[in-house]
Design an enzyme around this catalytic site. Structure first.
Site, PDB file in Angstrom:
ATOM      1  N   GLU A  83       0.714  -1.294   0.024  1.00 16.82           N
ATOM      2  CA  GLU A  83       0.731  -0.045  -0.195  1.00 16.82           C
ATOM      3  C   GLU A  83       1.074   1.196  -0.360  1.00 16.82           C
ATOM      4  O   GLU A  83       0.852   2.142  -0.436  1.00 16.82           O
ATOM      5  CB  GLU A  83      -1.005  -0.340   1.277  1.00 16.82           C
ATOM      6  CG  GLU A  83      -1.859  -1.164   1.238  1.00 16.82           C
ATOM      7  CD  GLU A  83      -1.145  -2.278   1.785  1.00 16.82           C
ATOM      8  OE1 GLU A  83      -2.351  -3.499   1.396  1.00 16.82           O
ATOM      9  OE2 GLU A  83      -0.513  -2.430   1.950  1.00 16.82           O
ATOM     10  N   PRO A  99      11.501 -13.887   0.591  1.00 11.86           N
ATOM     11  CA  PRO A  99      10.143 -14.421   1.179  1.00 11.86           C
ATOM     12  C   PRO A  99       9.790 -12.688   1.588  1.00 11.86           C
ATOM     13  O   PRO A  99      10.187 -12.182   1.569  1.00 11.86           O
ATOM     14  CB  PRO A  99      10.424 -14.435   2.613  1.00 11.86           C
ATOM     15  CG  PRO A  99      12.170 -15.409   1.929  1.00 11.86           C
ATOM     16  CD  PRO A  99      12.869 -14.607   1.480  1.00 11.86           C
ATOM     17  N   GLU A 124      13.929  -4.013  -2.978  1.00 12.82           N
ATOM     18  CA  GLU A 124      15.354  -4.174  -3.777  1.00 12.82           C
ATOM     19  C   GLU A 124      14.288  -5.476  -5.103  1.00 12.82           C
ATOM     20  O   GLU A 124      15.158  -5.617  -6.172  1.00 12.82           O
ATOM     21  CB  GLU A 124      16.348  -5.284  -3.688  1.00 12.82           C
ATOM     22  CG  GLU A 124      17.679  -4.625  -3.004  1.00 12.82           C
ATOM     23  CD  GLU A 124      19.365  -3.883  -3.137  1.00 12.82           C
ATOM     24  OE1 GLU A 124      19.519  -3.490  -3.020  1.00 12.82           O
ATOM     25  OE2 GLU A 124      18.936  -5.221  -2.511  1.00 12.82           O
ATOM     26  N   ASN A 153       1.628  -8.593  -5.712  1.00 16.74           N
ATOM     27  CA  ASN A 153       1.505  -7.677  -6.614  1.00 16.74           C
ATOM     28  C   ASN A 153       1.474  -8.191  -7.884  1.00 16.74           C
ATOM     29  O   ASN A 153       3.263  -8.507  -7.905  1.00 16.74           O
ATOM     30  CB  ASN A 153       2.033  -6.282  -6.808  1.00 16.74           C
ATOM     31  CG  ASN A 153       2.303  -5.640  -7.191  1.00 16.74           C
ATOM     32  OD1 ASN A 153       1.595  -5.771  -8.471  1.00 16.74           O
ATOM     33  ND2 ASN A 153       1.620  -4.154  -7.166  1.00 16.74           N
ATOM     34  N   LEU A 191       1.868  -6.848 -11.740  1.00 16.02           N
ATOM     35  CA  LEU A 191       2.225  -6.022 -12.130  1.00 16.02           C
ATOM     36  C   LEU A 191       3.554  -5.972 -11.886  1.00 16.02           C
ATOM     37  O   LEU A 191       4.396  -4.978 -13.178  1.00 16.02           O
ATOM     38  CB  LEU A 191       1.677  -4.887 -12.282  1.00 16.02           C
ATOM     39  CG  LEU A 191      -0.110  -4.691 -12.460  1.00 16.02           C
ATOM     40  CD1 LEU A 191      -0.435  -3.785 -12.240  1.00 16.02           C
ATOM     41  CD2 LEU A 191      -0.430  -5.216 -13.551  1.00 16.02           C
TER      42      LEU A 191
END
Length: 431
Positions: free
Chosen positions: A68, A275, A318, A342, A344
């Site tokens: 978020e 992870p 990273e 995510n 994308l």
């Protein structure tokens, strides 16, 4: 204005239940603290106890955790560029979210943890920071906080609002209360028409809700060149490399099984393993070593070596750059009923993406990526392994997925501009 007696009753019952549960929040913080030491710190913020005065009013943005915060960053940066005179207070719930806030903005914004949703803590938080505008990311529906903002005349915008069918079902027990709280919100800016419809079903008024698209499409990928350059100095271009990203505890054995299969076909293959939670960094490294694999980590060795079989990315911030180092990406949180992460980010970095079947938190994105040919959705861990092997061996299929993914991300942009247009008129007037 006449008070709604049903609201007063529901708020009273809800608040009484939360006060009764407050002792358990201490247990929860201690339990989490044994896994993540940061949970032992800053308890005063969890209960809205602040040592100094609040100072000037602020614009308040709440983002639960890392995902978020990343989605909110372009919005905050654009609004700060327009109005550098405004002071921001950004809240998160998790320590990793806190770390991400500090990594992006340092001391340029104020940051605390969001307090528990009991009336006393809510009142102290709002009284201390005196927000003139509240921006809440995705699906954070805390009734006392929303009512508290209404009672103080603070407009609330829920941005990039997401409500899956699963979440809607979970809210149904509290629908009478949450629906009333939702109706205090100035605007719900939903990710999709389906999300908008579910917010209306939960209790928002039709005129409150607008579908602006998903901010995650307005991603600004980092320049991967510095990481790619260092990586290629140690790993030749032709070496098979795949990445397991944002994996959870229950998915780690599946990653081991898949990499075992990959090594059987490609003995020189390299797994980049990231992870989801920092508390799993050490355990994942230990699991890989238990397989008698040659393991290196980002924090200790910095780069994989010629004989490294597993490289654990045990640093924060990273992951996106390392997506560009892999030929195939598996995104976790999808082999369990977690709802996915995510998808994308690897697509934007030009990495073919594979996922498991549990995608309710990214239903719209996964559907669009699947239809565009930019994603492989697999039924189980074995199917994920099949897809990893297939794509490692098929450069043409990978290239088609890369082109489809980049085109989808480019075509999906626009939510950021629409969100800025929505929020800008609500910014406080200059002093």
């Amino acid at each position: 204005m006449r008070k709604d007696p049903v609201e007063l009753l529901l708020r009273g019952l809800y608040s009484a239940a939360l006060y009764l549960l407050l002792p358990f929040t201490v247990y929860h913080l201690v339990w989490r603290g044994f896994r993540v030491r940061e949970y032992f710190k800053r308890w005063d913020e969890r209960y809205a106890s602040y040592p100094e005065s609040g100072g000037q009013p602020r614009v308040w943005l709440h983002a639960v955790s890392v995902g978020e915060v990343n989605a909110a960053a372009p919005v905050v940066n654009a609004l700060r560029a327009q109005r550098p005179d405004i002071r921001w207070i950004i809240t998160t719930i998790t320590p990793t979210g806190s770390q991400r806030v500090r990594a992006i903005w340092g001391d340029a914004v104020d940051h605390v943890y969001l307090p528990y949703d009991v009336p006393g803590s809510v009142s102290r938080f709002l009284g201390h920071f005196r927000p003139s505008l509240a921006l809440i990311l995705e699906t954070e529906l805390w009734p006392n906080m929303l009512f508290g903002c209404r009672d103080r005349g603070i407009p609330v915008y829920i941005l990039n609002a997401r409500l899956s069918a699963r979440s809607l079902k979970g809210y149904r027990m509290l629908k009478a209360l949450v629906g009333r709280a939702l109706r205090t919100v100035t605007c719900v800016a939903a990710q999709s028409r389906d999300d908008a419809a579910r917010f209306v079903e939960l209790g928002a008024r039709q005129e409150q809700v607008v579908a602006l698209g998903n901010l995650k499409f307005d991603i600004h990928p980092p320049d991967p060149a510095p990481v790619l350059q260092g990586f290629r100095q140690h790993v030749p271009t032709g070496r098979p490399v795949w990445i397991a990203a944002s994996t959870h505890e229950g998915e780690e054995q599946a990653v081991v099984n898949i990499h075992t299969r990959v090594l059987e076909r490609h003995p020189d293959a390299l797994l980049l393993w990231a992870p989801r939670h920092p508390e799993r960094f050490g355990r994942v490294e230990a699991i890989a070593r238990e397989q008698c694999w040659r393991v290196a980590t980002r924090s200790a060795q910095q780069w994989p070596q010629a004989d490294t079989q597993v490289f654990v990315l045990n640093t924060l911030g990273e992951l996106m750059a390392f997506f560009a180092c892999a030929q195939v990406a598996f995104v976790g949180g999808s082999l369990q009923a977690i709802g996915g992460h995510n998808l994308l980010e690897p697509a934007a970095m030009g990495t073919p993406t594979i996922t498991g079947p549990h995608l309710h938190n990214f239903a719209e994105i996964s559907r669009r990526m699947d239809e565009a040919g930019a994603l492989r959705i697999c039924a189980d861990a074995d199917a994920v392994g099949d897809a990893v092997l297939e794509l490692l061996d098929d450069a043409q299929a990978r290239e088609q997925m890369v082109e489809a993914g980049r085109a989808l991300v480019a075509n999906g942009r626009g939510a950021l501009e629409r969100t800025i247009e929505l929020v800008t008129p609500q910014l406080p007037a200059p002093n």
